[in-house]
Scaffold this active site. Structure first.
Site, short mmCIF file in Angstrom:
data_model
loop_
_atom_site.label_atom_id
_atom_site.label_comp_id
_atom_site.label_asym_id
_atom_site.label_seq_id
_atom_site.Cartn_x
_atom_site.Cartn_y
_atom_site.Cartn_z
N GLU A 1 0.74 -1.06 0.06
CA GLU A 1 -0.04 0.04 0.03
C GLU A 1 0.92 1.18 0.10
O GLU A 1 1.85 1.62 0.79
CB GLU A 1 -0.94 -0.02 1.20
CG GLU A 1 -1.85 1.35 1.15
CD GLU A 1 -3.28 1.27 1.91
OE1 GLU A 1 -4.09 2.00 1.66
OE2 GLU A 1 -3.15 0.15 2.75
N GLY B 1 -0.43 7.18 5.98
CA GLY B 1 -1.12 8.08 6.79
C GLY B 1 -0.42 8.62 8.24
O GLY B 1 0.89 8.08 8.38
N TYR C 1 0.77 11.48 8.48
CA TYR C 1 1.88 12.28 7.88
C TYR C 1 3.05 12.26 8.35
O TYR C 1 3.66 11.33 8.39
CB TYR C 1 0.93 13.66 8.09
CG TYR C 1 -0.34 13.94 7.31
CD1 TYR C 1 -0.49 14.07 6.03
CD2 TYR C 1 -1.69 13.69 8.12
CE1 TYR C 1 -1.74 13.95 5.43
CE2 TYR C 1 -2.73 13.76 7.36
CZ TYR C 1 -2.99 13.97 6.04
OH TYR C 1 -4.11 13.94 5.47
N ASP D 1 9.46 7.74 -2.29
CA ASP D 1 8.73 8.51 -3.01
C ASP D 1 8.08 7.77 -4.16
O ASP D 1 8.71 7.32 -5.19
CB ASP D 1 9.68 9.78 -3.57
CG ASP D 1 8.88 10.98 -4.00
OD1 ASP D 1 7.53 10.67 -4.28
OD2 ASP D 1 9.33 11.89 -4.53
N GLN D 2 6.81 7.82 -4.04
CA GLN D 2 6.02 7.06 -5.32
C GLN D 2 6.16 7.88 -6.71
O GLN D 2 5.96 7.31 -7.74
CB GLN D 2 4.51 6.95 -4.94
CG GLN D 2 3.91 8.38 -4.97
CD GLN D 2 2.18 8.15 -5.38
OE1 GLN D 2 1.73 8.39 -4.17
NE2 GLN D 2 1.58 7.42 -6.05
N ASP E 1 -2.89 5.04 -2.19
CA ASP E 1 -3.57 5.78 -1.48
C ASP E 1 -2.69 6.80 -0.85
O ASP E 1 -2.43 7.22 0.18
CB ASP E 1 -4.17 4.77 -0.18
CG ASP E 1 -4.93 5.92 0.53
OD1 ASP E 1 -5.42 6.98 0.09
OD2 ASP E 1 -5.34 5.67 1.75
N HIS F 1 -1.99 11.31 -4.37
CA HIS F 1 -3.28 11.23 -5.15
C HIS F 1 -3.12 12.46 -6.15
O HIS F 1 -3.87 12.96 -6.94
CB HIS F 1 -4.40 12.05 -4.17
CG HIS F 1 -4.86 10.83 -3.36
ND1 HIS F 1 -4.96 9.63 -3.44
CD2 HIS F 1 -4.86 11.32 -1.89
CE1 HIS F 1 -4.94 8.93 -2.49
NE2 HIS F 1 -5.41 9.81 -1.40
N GLU G 1 -6.93 4.70 -5.53
CA GLU G 1 -7.91 5.36 -4.72
C GLU G 1 -8.36 6.84 -4.75
O GLU G 1 -7.36 7.50 -5.50
CB GLU G 1 -7.70 5.18 -3.04
CG GLU G 1 -8.14 3.66 -2.72
CD GLU G 1 -7.98 3.52 -1.15
OE1 GLU G 1 -7.83 4.62 -0.41
OE2 GLU G 1 -8.01 2.63 -0.62
N ASP G 2 -9.34 7.58 -4.68
CA ASP G 2 -9.44 9.05 -4.31
C ASP G 2 -9.34 9.41 -5.72
O ASP G 2 -8.40 10.46 -5.72
CB ASP G 2 -8.46 9.66 -3.35
CG ASP G 2 -8.83 8.82 -1.74
OD1 ASP G 2 -9.90 8.20 -1.54
OD2 ASP G 2 -7.84 9.00 -0.97
#
Length: 403
Positions: free
Chosen positions: A201, A205, A207, A251-252, A274, A277, A302-303
């Protein structure tokens, strides 16, 4: 990127691979069986949070019979302030669970099995002797607590069988409530639930706080009870690491990093984006990681609402803009049908053209299925141009088409 977890992860992966083998106990006993017992009891300890337990600490003693090695004792203390697993034994325990190694590993790490529970024995502490029954007697109170502990630990020896939404609520994941994703996830991912899958994933979250977030990772860990779960975040979240759950900092938006990550931890059966975004990040991550999704695996984004927001790299005017998340997904739909499209000259299908076999869209949520897109195209003799184009006007008006 952490590497200290690899020996433990490799041990658990070995146990997962052998859990349903007929000779699992013999093969796992070869060498040093004590780490196998320790890893298995640690998994049980982690699962106890899913079930109601005693109101005061109770120590449950495991006695694990190991082929060729005798018996390995292990203690698991459960209570309202947490749980602790450690090697050793106590005199006259309130609860004793006797297992042979094969049955213990099969129950904890194997697929759901009607034989579960057949290989263990539960022994409760003997009553002190004939006495008048008094509900407030300290021995009876402690006996009731021990009974609750036995229930909690025995439930934790098997896989979680509830639904994903309940886990989201238990761990505080916004995949239910903040969003309404869990029923869609269950519809598409339930088929992996009994398999030894690898889950990644993006986005943990919490932060920048090192010990915050991780609710969805814990949800996945317990839902996929035979899984290895990895979480990627731009912040260091290593304080969240636990058995079968490893966090990775990165870092994605960095494709070279993602390729290295996949080489270390992949291939992945499930990837969930997730993360930031931001449309460009979503597309970069997909292009880097989708080749490392196993055939039959699923990639989730997602999102998708940010695809329409310019400040997130979206475009609310040009809805087909391939630089946005949703616009990019629309190109995958066209790629899924590349055999039936008109092409100017020879066409070499892309990797995703050949590898995307299904796309399922919900509000703000997309599932992309991986496989071999090799279904036969529409018959070659069928016209690829508008069949109405060459008909006389009256026939075009009424939509008449003759072979």
């Amino acid at each position: 990127m952490p590497v200290h977890d690899r020996p433990q992860a490799q041990l658990i992966q070995r146990v997962l691979a052998l859990a349903d083998a007929p000779d699992a106990g013999v093969r796992l006993a070869a060498g040093n069986p004590e780490p196998v017992v320790a890893a298995t009891i640690a998994e049980v300890a982690g699962r106890t949070v899913l079930y109601p337990g005693p109101g005061s600490p109770v120590t449950v003693q495991f006695e694990v019979d190991v082929p060729g090695s005798g018996q390995i004792p292990y203690l698991l203390t459960v209570g309202p302030d947490g749980r602790q697993a450690r090697p050793g034994r106590v005199d006259d325990p309130w609860v004793c669970l006797r297992y042979d190694l094969s049955a213990l590993v099969r129950d904890v790490f194997g697929p759901s099995d009607p034989r579960a529970g057949a290989g263990h024995e539960v022994v409760m502490k003997d009553e002190p002797g004939p006495a008048e029954y008094k509900p407030d007697d300290p021995w009876m109170v402690q006996r009731d607590e021990a009974t609750r502990a036995a229930y909690q630990v025995l439930q934790a020896c098997g896989p979680y069988r509830g639904d994903l939404t309940a886990l989201a609520l238990r761990f505080g994941s916004d995949k239910w409530g903040g969003h309404w994703y869990t029923p869609h996830y269950e519809r598409h991912l339930d088929r992996y639930r009994d398999q030894p899958v690898t889950v990644l994933e993006i986005g943990i979250g919490g932060y920048h706080e090192a010990d915050a977030g991780g609710s969805s990772l814990r949800m996945w860990k317990h839902y996929f009870h035979r899984s290895m779960v990895y979480g990627l975040d731009v912040y260091d979240k290593s304080l969240l690491d636990e058995p079968r759950l490893t966090t990775i900092r990165g870092d994605q938006a960095d494709p070279a990093f993602l390729t290295d990550l996949a080489a270390r931890y992949g291939p992945f059966d499930i990837v969930v984006d997730d993360g930031s975004h931001v449309s460009s990040h979503v597309i970069t991550a997909f292009n880097a990681l989708f080749p490392h999704v196993s055939p039959g695996g699923t990639y989730v984004v997602e999102d998708l609402h940010t695809s329409y927001w310019p400040e997130w790299g979206g475009n609310g005017a040009d809805l087909a803009d391939p630089a946005t998340s949703v616009g990019f997904l629309k190109t995958l739909v066209d790629g899924l049908h590349h055999r039936d499209r008109l092409h100017d000259g020879p066409y070499e299908p892309s990797y995703t053209d050949r590898s995307v076999t299904g796309i399922h869209l919900y509000h703000n949520l997309a599932f992309i299925e991986k496989g071999r897109n090799a279904e036969q195209a529409n018959a070659a003799w069928r016209p690829r141009h508008d069949p109405m184009r060459d008909l006389p006007a009256p026939h075009r008006e009424y939509g008449e088409v003759r072979d």
